[in-house]
Scaffold this active site. Structure first.
Site, PDB file in Angstrom:
ATOM      1  CG  ASP A   1      -2.290 -30.591 -29.352  1.00 35.20           C
ATOM      2  OD1 ASP A   1      -2.005 -30.461 -30.568  1.00 35.20           O
ATOM      3  OD2 ASP A   1      -1.434 -30.871 -28.486  1.00 35.20           O
TER       4      ASP A   1
ATOM      5  NE  ARG B   1       2.260 -62.939 -41.366  1.00 38.11           N
ATOM      6  CZ  ARG B   1       2.041 -62.519 -42.612  1.00 38.11           C
ATOM      7  NH1 ARG B   1       1.063 -63.051 -43.342  1.00 38.11           N
ATOM      8  NH2 ARG B   1       2.805 -61.578 -43.145  1.00 38.11           N
ATOM      9  CG  HIS B   2      -1.215 -59.392 -40.248  1.00 41.54           C
ATOM     10  ND1 HIS B   2       0.048 -59.222 -39.736  1.00 41.54           N
ATOM     11  CD2 HIS B   2      -1.069 -59.630 -41.575  1.00 41.54           C
ATOM     12  CE1 HIS B   2       0.933 -59.328 -40.723  1.00 41.54           C
ATOM     13  NE2 HIS B   2       0.284 -59.580 -41.843  1.00 41.54           N
TER      14      HIS B   2
ATOM     15  CB  ILE C   1       4.379 -38.982 -29.081  1.00 37.84           C
ATOM     16  CG1 ILE C   1       5.413 -39.225 -30.182  1.00 37.84           C
ATOM     17  CG2 ILE C   1       4.666 -39.900 -27.880  1.00 37.84           C
ATOM     18  CD1 ILE C   1       6.830 -38.770 -29.822  1.00 37.84           C
TER      19      ILE C   1
ATOM     20  CB  THR D   1       5.225 -35.521 -31.462  1.00 38.27           C
ATOM     21  OG1 THR D   1       4.410 -35.883 -30.323  1.00 38.27           O
ATOM     22  CG2 THR D   1       6.238 -34.470 -31.066  1.00 38.27           C
TER      23      THR D   1
ATOM     24  CG  HIS E   1       1.233 -55.946 -41.225  1.00 37.51           C
ATOM     25  ND1 HIS E   1       2.591 -56.176 -41.151  1.00 37.51           N
ATOM     26  CD2 HIS E   1       0.864 -56.347 -42.468  1.00 37.51           C
ATOM     27  CE1 HIS E   1       3.022 -56.692 -42.290  1.00 37.51           C
ATOM     28  NE2 HIS E   1       1.983 -56.797 -43.110  1.00 37.51           N
TER      29      HIS E   1
ATOM     30  CB  CYS F   1      -0.884 -33.751 -30.522  1.00 38.04           C
ATOM     31  SG  CYS F   1       0.134 -35.235 -30.375  1.00 38.04           S
TER      32      CYS F   1
ATOM     33  CG  MET G   1      -3.125 -36.338 -30.119  1.00 32.50           C
ATOM     34  SD  MET G   1      -4.720 -36.027 -29.325  1.00 32.50           S
ATOM     35  CE  MET G   1      -5.094 -34.382 -29.984  1.00 32.50           C
TER      36      MET G   1
HETATM   37  C1  RB5 Z   1       1.981 -29.555 -27.092  1.00 34.98           C
HETATM   38  O1  RB5 Z   1       2.964 -28.583 -26.934  1.00 34.98           O
HETATM   39  C2  RB5 Z   1       2.626 -30.894 -27.423  1.00 34.98           C
HETATM   40  O2  RB5 Z   1       3.200 -31.420 -26.278  1.00 34.98           O
HETATM   41  C3  RB5 Z   1       1.594 -31.828 -28.001  1.00 34.98           C
HETATM   42  O3  RB5 Z   1       1.054 -31.266 -29.151  1.00 34.98           O
HETATM   43  C4  RB5 Z   1       2.078 -33.211 -28.432  1.00 34.98           C
HETATM   44  O4  RB5 Z   1       3.167 -33.143 -29.258  1.00 34.98           O
HETATM   45  C5  RB5 Z   1       2.195 -34.210 -27.362  1.00 34.98           C
HETATM   46  O5  RB5 Z   1       2.553 -35.365 -27.571  1.00 34.98           O
END
Ligand code: RB5
Length: 149
Positions: A10, A134-135, A71, A69, A100, A67, A73
Site C-alpha cells: 500500500d 514436527r513442524h 500488520i 507496519t 518452522h 504496508c 497485510m
Molecule cells: C496505512 O496508513 C496503514 O494503516 C497501513 O499501511 C498498515 O500499517 C496497516 O496495517
C-alpha cells in the site's frame, strides 16, 4: 524452473517495495508486481487479497506484502486458504518463519524497517528451507476459520 513471486504494497510500503524489486530479481525470482504504483492512499486489504489469490491459485509460488507496519497485510492475507503469511522484523524471524512455519508470504513493515534490514530479511527468507518433521505436523493443523459453537 524460475519460481515466481507476487508482490504488492500500500502507500505505506510503496517506497520499500521499489527498493526491494532489484533484490528479488537478483535472487532469480520472476516478479509479478500487483501494485500499488504510487504513494497515493489505498486500502491495504485489496493488495493483500491480490497477492494471496495469486498464491492460492498457483500463479505464484511466493508472496511479498508491505504496508506501514505489516500488520494489516498479514491479517488480510492469512484469511486465504493455503496462505501462510509471516510478519518478519529481522533475520531471525525471517529464518524461523521458513524453518518452522513454512511461510509462503513474507510481510514487511515499510515504516518499521530500513531498506538494508528489509533486504536481509528477503535474502534470508528465500535462502531458508522448511525443516518439516514436527513442524510439518503443526502446520498441517492450520485450518480455515471455524464457526464458534
Ligand atoms: C496505512 O496508513 C496503514 O494503516 C497501513 O499501511 C498498515 O500499517 C496497516 O496495517
Amino acid at each position: 524452473m524460475t519460481e515466481t513471486i507476487a508482490i504488492a504494497a500500500d502507500h505505506g510500503g510503496y517506497d520499500l517495495k521499489c527498493a526491494l524489486l532489484s533484490e528479488l530479481q537478483a535472487l532469480g525470482l520472476g516478479v509479478i508486481d500487483l501494485g500499488t504504483n504510487s504513494r497515493d492512499s489505498v486500502d491495504y486489504p485489496d493488495f493483500a487479497d491480490a497477492v494471496a489469490r495469486a498464491v492460492e491459485d498457483g500463479r505464484a509460488r511466493w508472496g511479498l506484502l508491505i504496508c506501514g507496519t505489516g500488520i494489516g497485510m498479514s491479517m488480510a492475507a492469512n484469511r486465504h486458504r493455503g496462505v501462510r503469511a509471516a510478519l518478519v522484523h529481522d533475520g531471525l524471524t525471517a529464518r524461523l518463519a521458513r524453518q518452522h512455519n513454512d511461510a509462503n508470504v513474507l510481510v514487511l513493515g515499510g515504516r518499521i524497517l530500513g531498506p538494508e534490514l528489509a533486504k536481509d530479511c528477503v535474502k534470508i527468507f528465500f535462502a531458508t528451507p522448511f525443516e518439516g518433521g514436527r513442524h510439518a505436523r503443526r502446520v498441517a493443523k492450520f485450518s480455515p476459520a471455524k464457526a464458534q459453537a
